[in-house]
Scaffold this motif. Structure first.
Motif, PDB file in Angstrom:
ATOM      1  N   TYR B  33       0.745  -1.082   0.096  1.00  0.00           N
ATOM      2  CA  TYR B  33      -0.089  -0.042   0.131  1.00  0.00           C
ATOM      3  C   TYR B  33       0.969   1.305  -0.122  1.00  0.00           C
ATOM      4  O   TYR B  33       1.903   1.153   0.646  1.00  0.00           O
ATOM      5  N   TYR B  35       0.290   5.231   1.305  1.00  0.00           N
ATOM      6  CA  TYR B  35      -0.608   6.191   1.812  1.00  0.00           C
ATOM      7  C   TYR B  35       0.182   7.509   1.818  1.00  0.00           C
ATOM      8  O   TYR B  35       1.280   7.702   1.687  1.00  0.00           O
ATOM      9  N   GLN B  37       0.109  11.285   4.003  1.00  0.00           N
ATOM     10  CA  GLN B  37      -0.214  11.856   5.322  1.00  0.00           C
ATOM     11  C   GLN B  37       0.319  13.102   5.230  1.00  0.00           C
ATOM     12  O   GLN B  37       1.402  13.268   5.447  1.00  0.00           O
ATOM     13  N   GLU B  42      -4.991  12.407   9.175  1.00  0.00           N
ATOM     14  CA  GLU B  42      -5.136  11.182   9.152  1.00  0.00           C
ATOM     15  C   GLU B  42      -4.447  10.441   7.726  1.00  0.00           C
ATOM     16  O   GLU B  42      -4.240  11.451   6.680  1.00  0.00           O
ATOM     17  N   LEU B  43      -4.205   9.128   7.844  1.00  0.00           N
ATOM     18  CA  LEU B  43      -3.602   8.634   6.544  1.00  0.00           C
ATOM     19  C   LEU B  43      -4.638   8.415   5.266  1.00  0.00           C
ATOM     20  O   LEU B  43      -5.905   7.919   5.788  1.00  0.00           O
ATOM     21  N   LEU B  45      -5.272   6.435   1.713  1.00  0.00           N
ATOM     22  CA  LEU B  45      -4.849   5.507   0.820  1.00  0.00           C
ATOM     23  C   LEU B  45      -4.736   5.991  -0.551  1.00  0.00           C
ATOM     24  O   LEU B  45      -5.892   6.292  -0.955  1.00  0.00           O
ATOM     25  N   TYR B  48      -2.847   0.587  -3.943  1.00  0.00           N
ATOM     26  CA  TYR B  48      -2.538  -0.502  -3.357  1.00  0.00           C
ATOM     27  C   TYR B  48      -2.318  -1.721  -4.397  1.00  0.00           C
ATOM     28  O   TYR B  48      -2.836  -1.591  -5.616  1.00  0.00           O
ATOM     29  N   ASP B  59      -8.630   5.424  -1.984  1.00  0.00           N
ATOM     30  CA  ASP B  59      -9.758   6.372  -1.831  1.00  0.00           C
ATOM     31  C   ASP B  59      -9.232   7.749  -2.332  1.00  0.00           C
ATOM     32  O   ASP B  59     -10.261   8.514  -2.696  1.00  0.00           O
TER      33      ASP B  59
END
Lengths: 112, 110
Positions: B33, B35, B37, B42-43, B45, B48, B59
């Motif tokens: 994955y 991410y 940040q 928050e992390l 995505l 992946y 997302d």
């Protein structure tokens, strides 16, 4: 509204205190719950992994899940300055390694 | 303990440059994955992979691309870096539901 809510803090406690960190969520399909610790400028480190409701203990850390209230907690006993970090909750509806939904993190400061 | 590596750890680069962030894991995990940040946030995505030759968007919409030619390697590429790409990029791999993270790459685009 975010799927996972977490108080950003900062939470400041004296050394030796019991710390309670919490997350609420809205998706009732979540069954797997995780807590990560993230030090400044580092990647998150997995602390606790739990399934469904109940408690899980590991040393000074206890993870608690209440699915009926959609509420999870991480308790830290005898907190130490080295516990100062950001704590992230994460959750998933499966254990197949699929996408996690993260909270925004709570910054904890433990003062000597 | 997870063995997942990211390079570089820090990168400052000018607008318009092409960059590749490296991620490698030695655990044989199929799933990996990426991410993004931002500080205090928050992390999210962004990509992946469930295995070799498998990649999916996450997302958060991202202008980056990824490839997965080998199980252990999951690089992320930005064809033309912009200041809006300034962030921390975290790579992770998983076994079962447990995701393990690398140390991150802090990218600054000037």
């Amino acid at each position: 509204q975010k799927e996972v809510e977490q108080d950003p803090g900062p939470l400041s406690v004296p050394e030796g205190a019991i710390v309670s960190l919490n997350c609420t969520y809205s998706n009732s399909a979540f069954q797997y719950f995780m807590w990560y610790r993230q030090y400044s400028r580092k990647g998150p480190e997995l602390l606790m992994y739990t399934y469904s409701s109940g408690n899980k203990e590991d040393g000074r850390f206890t993870a608690q899940v209440d699915k009926s209230s959609k509420y999870i907690s991480l308790f830290i006993r005898d907190s130490q300055p080295s516990d100062s970090a950001t704590y992230l909750c994460a959750m998933s509806d499966n254990n197949a390694g699929n996408m996690l939904t993260f909270g925004g993190g709570t910054r904890l400061m433990v003062k000597p | 303990e997870a063995d997942i590596y990211q390079t570089p750890r820090y990168l400052v680069i000018g607008t318009g440059k092409k960059i590749t962030l490296e991620c490698s894991q030695t655990m044989g995990h199929d799933k990996m994955y990426w991410y993004q940040q931002d500080p205090g946030m928050e992390l999210h995505l962004i990509h992946y992979s469930y295995g070799v030759n498998s990649t999916e968007k996450g997302d958060l919409s991202s202008e980056s691309t990824v490839s997965r030619i080998r199980t252990e390697h999951f690089p992320l590429t930005l064809e033309s870096a912009r200041p809006s790409h300034t962030s921390q990029y975290l790579c992770a791999s998983s076994v079962g539901g447990e995701q393990y993270f690398g140390p991150g790459t802090r990218l600054t685009v000037t």
